[in-house]
Structure formats: structure tokens, C-alpha cells
Design a protein around this motif. Structure first.
Motif, PDB file in Angstrom:
ATOM      1  N   ARG A  50       7.970  -7.665   6.701  1.00 17.43           N
ATOM      2  CA  ARG A  50       8.560  -6.817   5.672  1.00 17.43           C
ATOM      3  C   ARG A  50       8.774  -5.400   6.186  1.00 17.43           C
ATOM      4  O   ARG A  50       9.786  -4.769   5.898  1.00 17.43           O
ATOM      5  CB  ARG A  50       7.670  -6.800   4.431  1.00 17.43           C
TER       6      ARG A  50
ATOM      7  N   GLU B 273      12.099  -2.874   6.328  1.00 15.64           N
ATOM      8  CA  GLU B 273      12.109  -1.597   5.628  1.00 15.64           C
ATOM      9  C   GLU B 273      12.418  -0.457   6.598  1.00 15.64           C
ATOM     10  O   GLU B 273      13.444   0.196   6.487  1.00 15.64           O
ATOM     11  CB  GLU B 273      10.750  -1.354   4.960  1.00 15.64           C
ATOM     12  N   ARG B 274      11.500  -0.215   7.515  1.00 12.92           N
ATOM     13  CA  ARG B 274      11.710   0.892   8.453  1.00 12.92           C
ATOM     14  C   ARG B 274      11.177   0.471   9.807  1.00 12.92           C
ATOM     15  O   ARG B 274       9.978   0.508  10.047  1.00 12.92           O
ATOM     16  CB  ARG B 274      10.945   2.130   7.988  1.00 12.92           C
TER      17      ARG B 274
ATOM     18  N   VAL C 237       8.700   2.592  11.968  1.00 11.28           N
ATOM     19  CA  VAL C 237       7.273   2.582  11.657  1.00 11.28           C
ATOM     20  C   VAL C 237       6.562   1.576  12.556  1.00 11.28           C
ATOM     21  O   VAL C 237       5.479   1.814  13.071  1.00 11.28           O
ATOM     22  CB  VAL C 237       7.055   2.210  10.177  1.00 11.28           C
TER      23      VAL C 237
ATOM     24  N   ALA D 293       6.062   2.764  16.016  1.00 17.77           N
ATOM     25  CA  ALA D 293       4.931   3.682  16.096  1.00 17.77           C
ATOM     26  C   ALA D 293       3.607   2.926  16.021  1.00 17.77           C
ATOM     27  O   ALA D 293       2.581   3.440  16.422  1.00 17.77           O
ATOM     28  CB  ALA D 293       5.016   4.704  14.966  1.00 17.77           C
TER      29      ALA D 293
ATOM     30  N   GLU E 283      15.039  -1.606   2.951  1.00 16.17           N
ATOM     31  CA  GLU E 283      15.821  -0.401   3.232  1.00 16.17           C
ATOM     32  C   GLU E 283      16.912  -0.582   4.281  1.00 16.17           C
ATOM     33  O   GLU E 283      18.035  -0.159   4.103  1.00 16.17           O
ATOM     34  CB  GLU E 283      14.890   0.712   3.693  1.00 16.17           C
TER      35      GLU E 283
ATOM     36  N   ARG F  26       5.262   8.324   8.971  1.00 13.56           N
ATOM     37  CA  ARG F  26       5.827   7.013   9.310  1.00 13.56           C
ATOM     38  C   ARG F  26       5.277   5.979   8.333  1.00 13.56           C
ATOM     39  O   ARG F  26       4.416   5.191   8.665  1.00 13.56           O
ATOM     40  CB  ARG F  26       5.447   6.628  10.736  1.00 13.56           C
ATOM     41  N   LEU F  27       5.765   6.028   7.109  1.00  9.05           N
ATOM     42  CA  LEU F  27       5.237   5.146   6.079  1.00  9.05           C
ATOM     43  C   LEU F  27       6.384   4.424   5.386  1.00  9.05           C
ATOM     44  O   LEU F  27       7.514   4.878   5.389  1.00  9.05           O
ATOM     45  CB  LEU F  27       4.456   5.951   5.045  1.00  9.05           C
ATOM     46  N   ILE F  28       6.050   3.292   4.784  1.00 10.38           N
ATOM     47  CA  ILE F  28       7.058   2.494   4.104  1.00 10.38           C
ATOM     48  C   ILE F  28       6.799   2.549   2.606  1.00 10.38           C
ATOM     49  O   ILE F  28       5.766   2.087   2.139  1.00 10.38           O
ATOM     50  CB  ILE F  28       7.015   1.054   4.613  1.00 10.38           C
ATOM     51  N   PRO F  29       7.718   3.137   1.848  1.00 12.52           N
ATOM     52  CA  PRO F  29       7.473   3.334   0.421  1.00 12.52           C
ATOM     53  C   PRO F  29       7.133   2.041  -0.320  1.00 12.52           C
ATOM     54  O   PRO F  29       6.337   2.056  -1.251  1.00 12.52           O
ATOM     55  CB  PRO F  29       8.801   3.907  -0.094  1.00 12.52           C
ATOM     56  N   ALA F  30       7.745   0.926   0.099  1.00 15.69           N
ATOM     57  CA  ALA F  30       7.575  -0.318  -0.649  1.00 15.69           C
ATOM     58  C   ALA F  30       6.238  -1.007  -0.369  1.00 15.69           C
ATOM     59  O   ALA F  30       6.002  -2.091  -0.876  1.00 15.69           O
ATOM     60  CB  ALA F  30       8.730  -1.264  -0.332  1.00 15.69           C
ATOM     61  N   MET F  31       5.394  -0.412   0.440  1.00 23.18           N
ATOM     62  CA  MET F  31       4.127  -1.070   0.760  1.00 23.18           C
ATOM     63  C   MET F  31       2.945  -0.329   0.153  1.00 23.18           C
ATOM     64  O   MET F  31       3.016   0.851  -0.150  1.00 23.18           O
ATOM     65  CB  MET F  31       3.956  -1.136   2.270  1.00 23.18           C
TER      66      MET F  31
END
Lengths: 353, 304, 511
Positions: free
Chosen positions: B166, B170-171, B174, B177, B292, C97-102
Motif C-alpha cells: 500500500r 501511496e508514496r 517513503v 527512505a 496517491e 516521509r509519511l503516508i497520510p492514509a496509514m
């Protein structure tokens, strides 16, 4: 950090002729030839000599006037459905609905030709039939456009799904309301009046449709590259946020470019009827929409280059017949060649730098 | 028992779409939209059918079909991930290529006959009135397909693998990193998606129709892609959508059998229109749930 | 707060001669650096001095072109980040470096665990333990999108602390997202980490933080180390400033007092409700008045409705309830175009994403929302547009690059210049401007600040969003604060101070 801007850079067409996209010519040629090599291996595997086959393919398309006419004939709808994909693409939309828009355009123009334009002189009947085709394609595209603008649905998915609906709609009409009463129950429409057929070049099947396609390609190019409207469309396509912040009405533009694209595809449908088939069948123009989309992809959505890519696809299509006759391979194998060509183009394409 | 017939038929004809949509869901969760699902299904349908013809063993057919679907999706993965090609256009080309390859290679199989998968009623359960016939009288592949859905949910939301998948959608920066290669995750997700779409194709040719017909998927792969959006990227909802589509297909068969005076062409359209209507109804909430990076593809970032 | 070490401890990490080039630009050159256990090493420098590049090399995001890194006495390769992490280096990024949906737990699992399975209970216990020990309150089940910036930063720190073997922690401008009160807590936490013998690299451009906590300091300027010291004394402030700035002389920003005068209102928002992207109310009961010749500053921790408020005032977002008027015309349902015609200009917070059109030249960008496009038939008269651009004072003042350059090839700072000069050329009646000095060096920042003041002098009403309280106080006539779904104020800048505004940013009305 100084960078040579170059004197030529200041042209409004900047957005369309991006600088260093063209790779060295040798590499490009190799990439163009690669799919033919791969396909050649495929042919060898099926005991067909690719060299003789390619030669006979070229001969059959460029060897005589008739063959060349056939290529142009095939290229005509590809150019138009290619434009139907390219115009929305410049606004950042992916319209894959050329297939359905062409079908409904063909349906509308046949319907009008059979029921209303029967007795009209060519000078009036043909333009009206053309309008009917454009209307049909435009209306069909308007469904996708409305779903996009009002419903927020992605135009790629909806236009694809609507292609199937369009095919069944044509099926419904040629099996029912538009069925030729004298067809011995075959599912096709009555033939349109001979006065509505497009004028043909002697010795070929080539009709004036190709000229229309060329003119429309030139007009599309001019609008996109040389007018304020085109500037707005390109801004929206390149950065929607920036366009919003510049006060452009994005949804309105989305709607109209999709409809205009649909009209172009609808005209392709009309040309198929008035230029070639003379009557509507369930198979009229099948796959032309997709091939047009691919022509647009190959041309990076540049309206003038679509003329060229449409021509190339037309050549490969005609060669498909040669393939069948000369090698006993089914015509569908030409789709494999086409797929290969596109893979190489997609794979070598510009990256988002 | 028309309703029971339709519901049973919904599962029979909807399972292929269901499998393909689960596969597409995996791929989209990782941020890759694959319109080539249609091509994967076709290759799976032919590959599975051919191997079943040759070996008589439908399970080998499942394996072969899955691999066929996976191979063609590998082209998509390569062009999109390694060459940076436009996802939507590449998917369409895959779809087209799949049609060409299967109609070419499938010539010899059009008149072949196979035994394939056949319904195996589950003892006792299939005797439950109404429900039993609908749910527990199917072929083994269909049972497996249905069991797959909760498994996928568990993996997506209860394991670290699911988090990684997931997060990729999304990104992806991340992940980079965190020391995970997002590209690898995407490759694997697209391949898994292609495999499932291929198995969906096998269900169509080896379990449902027991035949190979040129271009037999008839847009089922496209519908599968649409259903994933409808399902807001949740496995159970994708299953529901697929069986809704299946029900519309079954309705059409039933109506034809009953000889009702409705044009078959209208009925053919119903599943597609239903899919569109479903999309329209759920659209409003969707935006926030879309992974995203997928949103970027749809917004045109991937469409250059 | 300082620890005394009679004997200098062995270093955890020693870098020598690190150099990194991007094309013709040398971002870092010959950097030497040591990190020791139980010490805070501050890296000080202006925006663009090369701090981020240095940190990214140490965290393995970039591969150095030259130079070596020693850890435990042996040469260490830190590229890519997975290697750096394996060697015990952790980084708390500025842009999280974070994912809003998590959820918080999922985010941590992604970073610190490995393998297929997820041991929720065990992980949760570890999270709670660390967060108790260092005073880093986070809720493991909250979604990232629900967290404010301070909470996100705490989550990032927990992530780094839970990663196995962490001994060097790099903080990239950690206090830029915190209000003054939170900064104190943060410094306390740093002290705990120091006591637990972590080696800490603190990147910052704030000298008072360095003076408050650092054991060692290095100053970067234009990619080179210009000052290094193993001692930090409270009187070092001036020394550090001159090291940061070098020879540069700066024009001071001057603003004449306009305080106390009641000026004519031009934009009024009454009892407005503003909704976010998912329809949730972001701001409620908003009363805001912009007046001619006045700069209104908007303070607040970012993510408190700044973007949404700006978008409403430019027609990019519909006002939920309430009434918005410009020069007494109701604008509730007006389109962006109508807002522009009413004299509003907007500089968005993310110009690269929201303003740069790939493949288009600077001149084409200027036509969009700056220079009035001269018309020639159905087309635009590009030659005349070019001349108008060349003649513009604003473009010259900001040293705008050649109009034929492609905007997507410009650096972030140059994009900011382009967007700002475009807004200034319009001489708008109302200017809504978000974070004008982001990514700019101090010289350009001052130029822009001065230009904003000039613009206001000529009658423009300015709404200025900024995360820099100093900037807000320097430029604004009045301040409003966004906090807890409310717009507080206005407060006259002469009658309040930084700490009172910070209090309101953090605690809202109760403060």
C-alpha cells in the motif's frame, strides 16, 4: 548556471515541439526497425521468409496506384480518430472512445442518409450527412464528457466502457430498426443513395475523404499551436493547477475538447459509410478507434505527425492482407506487428524529465 | 427459480471478472493501473484452454493460463516501470497485442472440446434450500477464487507485506527512505495482477464456457479495471461488483432462454451500463481513498 | 543544560573531504565533520548553504563525489539509505516521509520491522515504551492525516529510535514546524537523547537554538565549512552570524508605522465556514477584513486551514456558508476569473507544483497571470509581450531570467522569483501570498519583503501567509492566527508579541 536559451526558443509553439526529444537519428532508425526484426523472427518461426514477405508488402502498397490508394483509404479514419484522441490529450485527457464515437457517427450518418437525405443532391446531402456523423460522434463523446465534468469519472475508463455499449447499439440498429428489408435477414442497413457517395479517384477506391482528414488535421494543428484557445488548452493539459490559478474554466474546456474529438471520430464514421461501405454493418470501422488512438500516441499527439503515423498504420493494415495472401498467416497477425511497433515506440518514448 | 438461476449464473460468469479485478486491485494498490488486464485475461483463457486440451488436466491449464497472463503483464511492467511509458497507453497496447496474439495462436483451438472444470457440489452445504444451489455448487476453481478474497484482504491490511504494497501505491519515496525498493514491489504487484487475470481467463474458457472463441473476454478486463475503482480498492467490494456484473450477464442469458421480447443487444449493454452507474454512484467518496500515485496517473501526470 | 566531558569521547562518525556536485553546481566541497556519542553537533547555515545536501550524503540519499566516512574506525559506505540505516544512522526529515492514509503503527512497522508478518501487540508496546521514555506522545492507532505537524515529527522520531541499532540521529530543521512552546519540549527531549549517549546532528538556521543546546558547532556557507568549534558559548552569537553571512551586506527592511489608522476595507468575509478536500469543516465562524494599504499576516501551525482559506479568497474553493464580498460585491459563487477581474492575485504555497507548466517559457507563464496579453488576431502578440516583460521594473528588481527560458528548468528559488514578479507586475488591489520567502536566500527575501511593503504603500491589501513569525511581525500591520478551526484576531502587531501569538497558535482561544 547560465543556460543557452537559443534564439528559436521563443515561439508560442514551444509547448508542442519540446527540445531534445529527438534522439540521434541512427538510434531512432534502429528503434523503428527493431519491431520488424522481431516480427521477422516470428515469421521465420512459422516458416515464412520475412524478406520476401516485406518486399511483397511494400510492392502491394507502393507498387501501383491502386495499392497506394488503399493505404490512403485505410489511413483516413486512423488520422481522424487519431485527432479525436490527440485534441483531448492536449488538454490532459485520455480519450479512448474514438471507437464508439466512430460507430455512433456512422450510425447517425447512415440513419440520416437512409431516411432523410435519400433524394437530396450531393452538394447538399453529403455535407448534411457529414454533420449527422459529427453530431453522432459528438453526442456520444458528450456522455463521457458529462460523466467527467459533472460526475468526476475518469474519461479513460468511461470512454472504454462506452465503446462496448456503442458496438451493441449499432448491433441493435442493424438487427432491427435500420435493417435492410431486402437483405434476406442479413444484419446490415439499406444502401445509401448513390448521390451521397463520396467522389472517387479513377482507377482506385480512393475518395475525397483523405483530403477532408488532411484539412481537419491542419485545422486542429493551427488551433492548438497558433491561437489563444490552443494556448489555453495546452496550459490546462500541462498543469491543471496553474490553469485554475490563471482563471481558466477547466471543466468547460474538458467538455468541449472531448466533444470536438468525438465529432472528428464521428466524421470518420461518416466517411466509412459514404466513402467505402455504402451501408452500415456491425463490423463497420471495428478497431479503427483504437488504431487511431495508437496513431496519436506514436505522434506524441502532434496533429500533423498523426498524418504520418496514420499513414504508417494504414500501410501495415493493407500489408495485413498481403500477409494473408502471400504467407497463409491470418490477417490478425498484423496486430502482433502493430503491437510490437507500439511497444518499441512506448519504450523509447520521452521520459518525464 | 429464475432468481436462483440468475444468482448461480452470476457466480459462474462473474468469477473471471472477479479474479481479474483482484489482480488489478493488487497492481493498483502498488500504484500501477493496467488496462492490459484484458490482454492478460485473453492470454490466460487461451493458454489455459490449450494446455487443458493437450494434457487433459485443467489444473495445469490454470498454471499455464496464469503464467501466460503474467508474461504479457511483464511487458506492461517493463514499459511502464523501466521505460517510463504512459500507463494508460501501454495498457491499451497490451490489450491490443493480446487480441492479436491470441487470435493468431488460437486459430487451431476454436473447434476443440474439453472436459475442463465442472461443478462439484459440496456435500450437505449444497443441500441447503436456495442458498445451497447458488453458493455451493460450483467448480473447484471458483471455490478457490472466492477463498482468495479474504486472504488478499488479510495480506493487505494485517501483514507488513500489505503495508509495503500500500505504501508503494501511496508514496514510493517513503519506501525508498525505508530501504525498500518500490520499483521491485511494483514489478511484483503487476506480475501478480497479470497472473490472477490470466487465471480469470482460464475460469472463463476452461470452467465456464469450455471453449475458446476469438476475443472471448468481450471487455471483461476493462470492466475489472473499472470495478476496482468502484470498489474503492477493497477486495470484498471488488468481488461484489464482479458478481453484480455476472448477474447482469446471467440475466441476459435467462431472458434469452425464456424468450422474452427484449432485444438481446440491450441486455448485452446492461453489464457495462451497470458498471458505469456503479462508478457514478460511488465516485464522490472515492477521491480520498485512491492511492496517491494512482491519482497522478488519472490526473494526467502519467498521461504525457 | 550542557554536559561536561573531561576527556573527549571517541567519535561515532567522522567524515573527511565530502564533496557533492550537481552538474556545474558544487553543493558541498571538502566537508570535514565529527559526531560523538552524547553530544549535539549543530550545523548552522542559511537556506541554500548546502546543509541538506550534506545531511543527505550522511543518510545515504546522495552518493558523495569525493571524500570518506569513517565509522568505528573503518571506512563506511552510506549509500543507499538502507546501508546508512544498517550502520545506525537515523534521520528526521524536514518534509516528513509519511503516508497520510496509514496509521501510526503501520508507518512505524514499515520503517522498523522486516519480513512478512506484523506483530501488532509487540510493536505497540515498544512504541508506547519509547514515547513514554522521551516524552513523545503519539497514538499508535491514529491515522497520519489526523496528526498535526508536531505529532508527525514525534512519530518520525519514534521511528528512528525504534529502528534497530540507531546511534546517530540527524535532525533536519526540526523546530521549523514547532511553535515556541513546543521548541522547549523538543530541546528537553534532545537532552534526554544526549544523556542516553546518542550522537546528534542538528541542522538549523536559528542561532539561538545552537546557543541553547549545542556542544559543537559547524557553520556552512556556499557549500563550504567556514567555521568549526568544539565549544559553544552564549556570547558566540555575533561570531556565528558573521560566519553564516560572510561579507554580504544586507539592506534592512524598513516599514513606516501606519499603526492606528482605520483604513478602508476592500475584502470582507463574514461568518464563513470553509471545508477541506473531503468536505470536513476546516475553519468555522471566520470573520476577516482586508483593508487597503494594509498587510494582514496569517500565523498558525501549517495545516490549520491556510491553504483552504487562501483558495476560498481566490475562488478556487467554494465558501461553505457565510458571505464574501470584495468592494461590496458578493463573491460567494464567483469563479477564479471573476476574482481576478475584481483585482485579486494569488501566489500559491507550492509554485513548482501549482504554477509551473512543463515545456512553457517564462514569458508564456507571465502571460497567464501577469502581463496583460497583447492580442494579435486569434493569437497572442509574443514580441510585444516580451517587450512588456523587459520593461517591467518588478521583473528587473527580482533579476528575472531571460523570458525565453523554460520555466521547468529553473531552480526553486528562480521559480519563486518568477511567480512573485508576475504577481507584482499586476499591481493587484488584493494580493494573497503564501510563504513568499520559502527557498530564497536572505538577500532576495529582503528584496521581496521590501517590495511587499511598497505595494501596500501604493494601496494594495496584502494577506500574507508565513511560517516565520519574525517575518510576520516585520511586515504585518495586523495578525490573525489560525488554530483549532478558528480564525483568531486580528491583533495589532504593535500591541502583541511573538510569545503571545505562539501561545494562541498552540492553544487557540483559551490562551
Amino acid at each position: 548556471m547560465k543556460q543557452q536559451a537559443g534564439a528559436a526558443a521563443l515561439s508560442p509553439a514551444n509547448g508542442m515541439t519540446r527540445g531534445n526529444r529527438w534522439k540521434p537519428a541512427a538510434l531512432k532508425t534502429a528503434l523503428m526497425l527493431a519491431p520488424f526484426v522481431v516480427f521477422g523472427l516470428f515469421l521465420l518461426f512459422h516458416n515464412v521468409n520475412p524478406v520476401t514477405l516485406y518486399i511483397s508488402m511494400i510492392q502491394s502498397t507502393f507498387g501501383d496506384l491502386y495499392g497506394f490508394g488503399e493505404v490512403l483509404l485505410k489511413a483516413t479514419p486512423f488520422i481522424l480518430t487519431g485527432l479525436a484522441a490527440a485534441l483531448p490529450a492536449k488538454a490532459g485527457l485520455v480519450n479512448v472512445g474514438g471507437e464508439g464515437q466512430l460507430a455512433i457517427g456512422a450510425l447517425f450518418s447512415t440513419w440520416f442518409a437512409v431516411f432523410y437525405l435519400d433524394a437530396m443532391p450531393a452538394a447538399l446531402g453529403i455535407p448534411l450527412m457529414l454533420l449527422a456523423g459529427a453530431l453522432g460522434g459528438g453526442l456520444w463523446a458528450a456522455v463521457t464528457a458529462l460523466l467527467k465534468v459533472k460526475g468526476g469519472l475518469n474519461e479513460t475508463i468511461t470512454s472504454l466502457l462506452l465503446n462496448y455499449v456503442a458496438a451493441f447499439t449499432v448491433g441493435f440498429f442493424v438487427h432491427g430498426l435500420l435493417k435492410d428489408p431486402n437483405s434476406f435477414n442479413w444484419p446490415f442497413s439499406p444502401e445509401i443513395a448513390s448521390s451521397l457517395r463520396l467522389p472517387v479517384v479513377n482507377g482506385t477506391r480512393l475518395h475525397v475523404g483523405i483530403l477532408l482528414a488532411l484539412v481537419l488535421a491542419a485545422v486542429t494543428w493551427y488551433v492548438l499551436a497558433r491561437t489563444r484557445l490552443g494556448f489555453r488548452i495546452r496550459v490546462i493539459g500541462s498543469n491543471r493547477f496553474a490553469a485554475e490559478r490563471a482563471g481558466f474554466r477547466i471543466n468547460r474546456t474538458y467538455f468541449w475538447v472531448l466533444v470536438a474529438g468525438g465529432m472528428l471520430a464521428g466524421i470518420a464514421g461518416m466517411i466509412e459509410i459514404a466513402g467505402i461501405e455504402g451501408r452500415l454493418r456491425a463490423s463497420t470501422g471495428v478497431n479503427y478507434g483504437y488504431l487511431g488512438f495508437l496513431a496519436a500516441m506514436m505522434a506524441w499527439n502532434h496533429p500533423l505527425r498523426i498524418v504520418l503515423t496514420g499513414f504508417i498504420l494504414g500501410m501495415i493494415s493493407v500489408a495485413g492482407n498481403t500477409l494473408e495472401i502471400a504467407s497463409g498467416l491470418p490477417a490478425s497477425s498484423v496486430h502482433i506487428l502493430m503491437g510490437l511497433v507500439l511497444f518499441f515506440i512506448l519504450g523509447s518514448g520521452r521520459r518525464s524529465s | 427459480m429464475m432468481i436462483a438461476d440468475i444468482l448461480t449464473g452470476a457466480i459462474r460468469s462473474g468469477t473471471s471478472v472477479m479474479l481479474a479485478s483482484q489482480g488489478e486491485l493488487i497492481s493498483e494498490r502498488a500504484g500501477v493501473i493496467n488496462l492490459g488486464t484484458e490482454g492478460s485475461m485473453l492470454c490466460g483463457a487461451l493458454g489455459g484452454f490449450a494446455v487443458t486440451v493437450w494434457t487433459g488436466n485443467p489444473w495445469l491449464g490454470v498454471l499455464a493460463g496464469g503464467i501466460a497472463g503474467m508474461l504479457i503483464s511483464a511487458i506492461h511492467a517493463f514499459l511502464v516501470l523501466a521505460c517510463g511509458a504512459n500507463q494508460l497507453a501501454t495498457g491499451l497496447t497490451i490489450m491490443f497485442f493480446g487480441m492479436g496474439v491470441t487470435s493468431f495462436l488460437g486459430r487451431g483451438f476454436v473447434s476443440e472440446q474439453i472436459v475442463g472444470f465442472n461443478p462439484v457440489p459440496i456435500p450437505f452445504l449444497s443441500d441447503i434450500p436456495f442458498i445451497g444451489g447458488i453458493l455451493f455448487n460450483h467448480d473447484p476453481l471458483t471455490y478457490l477464487a472466492i477463498l482468495f478474497v479474504p486472504c488478499l484482504w488479510y495480506v493487505l491490511f494485517r501483514t507488513r507485506l500489505g503495508i509495503v504494497l500500500r505504501a508503494t501505491g501511496e508514496r514510493q519515496e517513503v519506501l525508498f527512505a525505508s530501504g525498500i525498493n518500490p520499483k521491485l514491489v511494483r514489478y511484483l504487484a503487476v506480475l501478480a495482477g497479470g497472473f490472477l487475470a490470466g487465471v480469470g481467463g482460464v475460469q472463463l474458457s476452461v470452467a465456464f464456457t469450455h471453449s475458446w472463441v476469438e476475443n472471448m473476454t468481450q471487455g471483461r478486463g476493462v470492466v475489472a479495471v473499472a470495478l476496482v475503482i468502484f470498489a474503492s480498492w477493497m477486495p470484498a467490494r471488488a468481488m461484489l461488483g464482479a458478481y453484480l456484473f455476472g448477474a447482469a450477464q446471467a440475466l441476459q442469458l435467462t431472458v434469452q432462454q425464456q424468450g422474452l421480447p427484449i432485444s438481446p443487444f440491450f441486455l448485452f449493454m446492461v453489464p457495462y451500463l451497470l458498471t458505469l452507474a456503479a462508478l457514478l454512484i460511488v465516485e464522490r467518496k472515492q477521491r480520498s481513498l485512491m492511492p496517491e500515485s494512482l491519482g497522478k496517473v488519472f490526473a494526467g501526470d502519467g498521461a504525457r | 543544560m550542557k554536559t561536561d566531558h573531561p576527556v573527549k569521547p571517541a567519535y561515532l562518525l567522522r567524515a573527511a573531504g565530502l564533496t557533492k556536485r550537481f552538474g556545474s553546481l558544487t553543493a558541498n566541497e571538502g566537508i570535514d565533520l565529527e559526531v560523538r556519542p552524547g553530544q549535539i553537533h549543530a550545523i548552522l547555515g542559511e537556506n541554500g548553504a548546502g546543509k541538506s545536501t550534506l545531511m543527505k550524503m550522511l543518510y545515504g540519499v546522495y552518493e558523495p563525489d569525493e571524500g570518506t566516512v569513517l565509522m568505528d574506525g573503518e571506512p563506511a559506505v552510506l549509500y543507499p539509505p538502507s546501508r546508512a540505516r544498517a550502520k545506525g544512522i537515523g534521520m528526521v526529515f524536514q518534509d516528513f516521509r509519511l503516508i497520510p492514509a496509514m496509521t501510526v503503527l503501520e508507518s512505524i512497522a514499515l520503517a522498523v520491522e522486516s519480513g512478512f508478518a506484523l506483530r501488532r501487540k509487540q510493536l505497540r508496546a515498544r512504541i508506547l515504551e519509547v514515547s513514554r521514555k522521551y516524552g513523545l506522545a503519539v497514538d499508535p492507532d491514529a491515522y497520519v492525516w489526523q496528526l498535526d505537524l508536531g505529532q508527525r515529527q514525534r512519530l518520525e522520531i519514534v521511528k528512528v529510535l525504534l529502528a534497530p541499532g540507531t546511534r546517530v540521529i540527524i535532525f533536519d530543521e526540526p523546530t521549523s514546524v514547532l511553535v515556541p512552546q513546543e521548541v522547549e519540549k523538543f530541546l528537553d527531549m534532545l537532552d534526554k537523547l544526549r544523556k542516553d549517549r546518542y550522537g546528534i546532528l542538528l541542522i538549523t538556521h536559528k542561532i539561538n537554538e545552537v546557543l541553547a543546546c549545542a556542544d559543537q558547532v559547524s557553520v556552512l556557507r556556499a557549500g563550504r565549512m567556514v567555521y568549526q568549534s568544539d565549544q559553544v558559548d552564549s556570547g558566540d552569537g555575533d561570531k556565528l552570524i558573521s560566519a553564516m553571512m560572510g561579507e554580504k551586506t544586507l539592506n534592512p527592511v524598513t516599514k513606516q508605522g501606519m499603526h492606528g489608522e482605520e483604513r478602508e476595507p476592500i475584502l470582507q468575509l463574514k461568518d464563513g465556514t470553509i471545508r477541506g478536500d473531503h468536505g470536513e469543516p476546516v475553519l468555522e465562524g471566520v470573520h476577516l477584513t482586508l483593508r487597503k494599504s494594509e498587510i494582514t499576516g496569517v500565523a498558525g501551525i501549517s495545516g490549520n486551514g491556510q491553504r483552504e482559506l487562501a483558495e476560498v479568497l481566490f475562488g478556487l474553493r467554494k465558501l461553505g456558508t457565510g458571505e464574501l464580498t470584495i468592494a461590496s460585491a458578493v463573491m460567494n459563487d464567483a469563479s477564479t476569473k471573476e476574482f481576478m477581474e475584481a483585482g485579486v492575485t494569488f501566489v500559491s504555497e507550492d509554485p513548482i507544483k501549482e504554477s509551473v507548466i512543463p515545456g512553457f517559457s517564462i514569458l508564456e507563464h507571465m502571460i497567464l497571470d501577469g502581463i496583460e496579453a497583447p492580442v494579435k488576431g486569434a493569437n497572442i502578440d509574443w514580441a510585444r509581450a516580451q517587450k512588456l516583460l523587459e520593461d517591467s521594473e518588478e521583473a528587473r528588481a527580482l533579476a528575472l531570467a531571460d523570458g525565453s527560458r523554460r520555466a521547468d528548468q529553473l531552480s526553486g528559488g528562480n521559480v519563486q522569483r518568477m511567480v512573485l514578479s508576475r504577481a507584482l507586475i499586476r499591481k493587484p488591489d488584493i494580493l494573497i501570498i503564501s510563504y513568499p520567502s520559502r527557498g530564497l536566500d536572505i538577500g532576495t527575501t529582503r528584496t521581496i519583503q521590501q517590495q511587499l511593503i511598497e505595494l501596500a504603500k501604493q494601496g494594495t491589501a496584502v494577506l500574507l501567509f508565513s511560517e516565520d513569525l519574525d517575518e510576520l511581525f516585520k511586515l504585518s500591520d495586523r495578525l490573525v492566527v489560525l488554530s483549532g478551526k478558528k480564525l483568531l484576531g486580528p491583533y495589532d502587531t504593535h500591541e502583541t508579541d511573538v510569545s503571545r501569538i505562539g501561545e494562541r497558535m498552540l492553544k487557540g482561544e483559551s490562551a
